[in-house]
Design an enzyme around this catalytic site. Structure first.
Site, mmCIF file in Angstrom:
data_model
loop_
_atom_site.group_PDB
_atom_site.id
_atom_site.type_symbol
_atom_site.label_atom_id
_atom_site.label_comp_id
_atom_site.label_asym_id
_atom_site.label_seq_id
_atom_site.Cartn_x
_atom_site.Cartn_y
_atom_site.Cartn_z
ATOM 1 N N HIS A 87 54.108 46.398 47.021
ATOM 2 C CA HIS A 87 53.389 46.242 45.759
ATOM 3 C C HIS A 87 52.039 45.548 46.007
ATOM 4 C CE1 HIS A 87 53.108 45.643 41.341
ATOM 5 N NE2 HIS A 87 52.388 44.591 41.704
ATOM 6 N N GLU A 88 52.092 44.419 46.670
ATOM 7 C CA GLU A 88 50.845 43.681 46.920
ATOM 8 C C GLU A 88 49.927 44.479 47.837
ATOM 9 O OE1 GLU A 88 50.313 41.466 44.891
ATOM 10 O OE2 GLU A 88 52.370 41.083 44.251
ATOM 11 N N GLU A 124 47.069 47.783 38.813
ATOM 12 C CA GLU A 124 48.527 47.875 38.827
ATOM 13 C C GLU A 124 48.975 49.292 39.183
ATOM 14 O OE1 GLU A 124 50.017 45.167 38.832
ATOM 15 O OE2 GLU A 124 52.112 45.627 38.461
ATOM 16 N N HIS A 130 47.799 46.783 45.816
ATOM 17 C CA HIS A 130 46.627 46.052 45.310
ATOM 18 C C HIS A 130 45.616 45.876 46.445
ATOM 19 C CE1 HIS A 130 48.095 45.050 41.334
ATOM 20 N NE2 HIS A 130 49.168 44.437 41.790
#
Ligand code: ZN
Length: 504
Positions: free
Chosen positions: A267-268, A298, A271
């Site tokens: 997830h990170e 997101e 980003h």
């Protein structure tokens, strides 16, 4: 690029550099700072924030923007990248100067006090104790919306959205959310008749050091540049694109839940790939080197975490390597067992623990409440009742108490009103862009199965990252996918994946 724009961007780059030093100090605070440093760190951060704010609202900044606006060569083609950039500079400057200083201070004070009160009240499950702080925050936020001004034909909530999702309106968001709500509820009811996957494989014990190695292996394979980034551990994972060539990711490890850390890292990383893909070398500190908004950010994290990382092809590729890296823990696993175990959908009480599908229902509940509050249709004291009722309607569960109900999130106490929708917008954008990428790139699963993630990353760089803030999120979506944002791609993706897994 003209002389006027060069002057503006040089000034803005220095401001952004000061802010990036503050972010580096913030990163350090969350990772390696000794506890004794807390007080001086707070002073450092406050000093830097005040310098940056002064520069962002200075008369010099105003003059530099005006000079660009009057520069015909720069703005004659309103659609050009530089003209759009000047437009965004103006947008940010107006936002930063519209709020009176005393209101900014009051908001900051209310946020820090609100979070303290919220922490205690949540622990004690005492909404009545939280209510005065919440009411104060709502009142201040209402004043904030008034200062910003309601866009024509819009509602106060739109003015709040602008901080997080520029250009979005509550009405558009509701138009995407409303059918999504219905189809998600229907899908959950359907999945309830099927067989919930066995999740035990995600609970095998794996040493955190090996999990870290696995995380780094995946980052490298997916194209995250570790010469221009790092992965460290924190209590609350985040990503910070500090500046050109330096993007920091954090994650956290639990010995008995390796997929939690793995997907947190993915997830990170999503980003982080966005931050690394932005043209910061040339445009750092200007809208052309900056991300569009929280929803688009997101969308990048959700795409890599969910659409890539929770695919069968991902596990077919990763499992042989993961076995070598983590030792014997995954000997009994198969790609399919991992795929099923990491794709579940079941109503639960807590948003941050929710799965990819039900998560959206948690967000829509919050969006509906926030919108009603700022329309003047809902008072703070009635939030718990509305929360519980809506929760039962959409997720089918009885909320046992406010601590696990309307008091579970920090956002409202911290003044982050208008923020929640961006989480679900991220899922919607992710699915719609992913469908378009599949259309352009052919068999993505075959590519993922070979560990070849470069085509997808290249596509995202060209179509999304490279533009910075040249386009608003909705506009970029239309340009790249040929359609306005819709619930349909996300539902096609979720139903297509989950129905076979649940055997319905
Ligand atoms: Zn995120």
């Amino acid at each position: 690029m003209t002389r006027t724009y060069r002057a503006l961007s040089a000034y803005a780059r220095t401001t952004a550099t000061i802010e990036s030093v503050a972010r580096l100090a913030g990163w350090d605070q969350e990772t390696y700072m000794p506890p004794g440093g807390a007080e001086s760190r707070a002073e450092q951060l406050a000093a830097l924030a005040s310098i940056a704010h002064e520069r962002k609202t200075s008369s010099q900044m105003r003059e530099l923007i005006e000079a660009c606006e009057q520069d015909r060569e720069l703005t004659s083609d309103a659609e050009s990248a530089y003209a759009r950039s000047v437009h965004e500079f103006r947008h940010d400057f107006d936002r930063a100067t519209k709020l009176p200083g005393d209101l900014v201070e009051e908001l900051a004070r209310a946020a820090s006090r609100g979070q303290q009160v919220w922490k205690q009240a949540r622990k004690a499950n005492d909404f009545a104790a939280f209510r005065p702080a919440l009411e104060a925050m709502i009142e201040l936020t209402r004043r904030k919306a008034e200062c910003y001004g309601v866009p024509r034909g819009g509602e106060p909530y739109d003015a709040l959205l602008e901080d997080y999702e520029p250009g979005a309106t509550a009405r558009e968001i509701e138009a995407a959310f409303s059918p999504l709500r219905d189809r998600l509820s229907a899908m959950l009811a359907e999945l309830g008749k099927g067989e919930h996957p066995d999740e035990s494989i995600t609970r095998v014990k794996i040493d955190p050091a090996r999990q870290h190695e696995l995380g780094l292996f995946v980052l490298k394979a997916m194209g995250f540049d570790l010469d221009a980034g790092r992965l460290d551990t924190t209590t609350h994972p985040f990503c910070d694109g500090l500046g050109p060539g330096d993007t920091r990711l954090t994650t956290r490890y639990r010995e008995d839940h390796f997929t939690g850390a793995l997907y947190g890292t993915l997830h990170e990383m999503g980003h982080g790939l966005y931050e690394q893909g932005l043209p910061k070398a040339d445009h750092f500190g200007t809208p052309l080197g900056d991300a569009i908004g929280l929803g688009m950010h997101e969308s990048q994290s959700r795409m890599w975490e969910n659409m890539v990382g929770r695919s069968l092809a991902f596990w077919e590729w990763l499992l042989p390597y993961a076995r070598k890296i983590v030792g014997g823990a995954l000997d009994s696993a198969t790609p399919r067992s991992l795929y099923a175990a990491t794709n579940t959908a079941k109503a639960s009480l807590i948003r941050v623990e929710a799965d990819e599908a039900t998560y959206n229902l948690h967000i829509m509940l919050r969006f509906g409440i926030e919108r009603a509050v700022f329309r003047g249709d809902l008072a703070a004291r009635d939030i718990p009742g509305v929360w519980d009722e809506t929760f039962k309607q959409t997720l089918g569960l009885d909320v046992p108490d406010d601590a696990r109900g309307c008091m579970q999130d920090v956002h409202w106490s911290a003044g982050l009103l208008g923020y929640f929708p961006t989480y679900a917008l991220g899922n919607l954008y992710a699915a719609q862009f992913f469908e378009a990428a599949r259309r352009d790139l052919g068999d993505l699963d075959a590519q993922f199965g070979r560990g070849d993630f470069a085509p997808l990353l290249g596509w995202l760089k060209t179509n999304i990252h490279a533009h910075g803030r040249r386009f608003r999120a909705g506009e970029l979506c239309q340009r790249v996918t040929g359609r306005a944002l819709s619930h349909a791609p996300l539902m096609r993706y979720l139903e297509g994946k989950l129905r076979p897994i649940y055997g319905v």
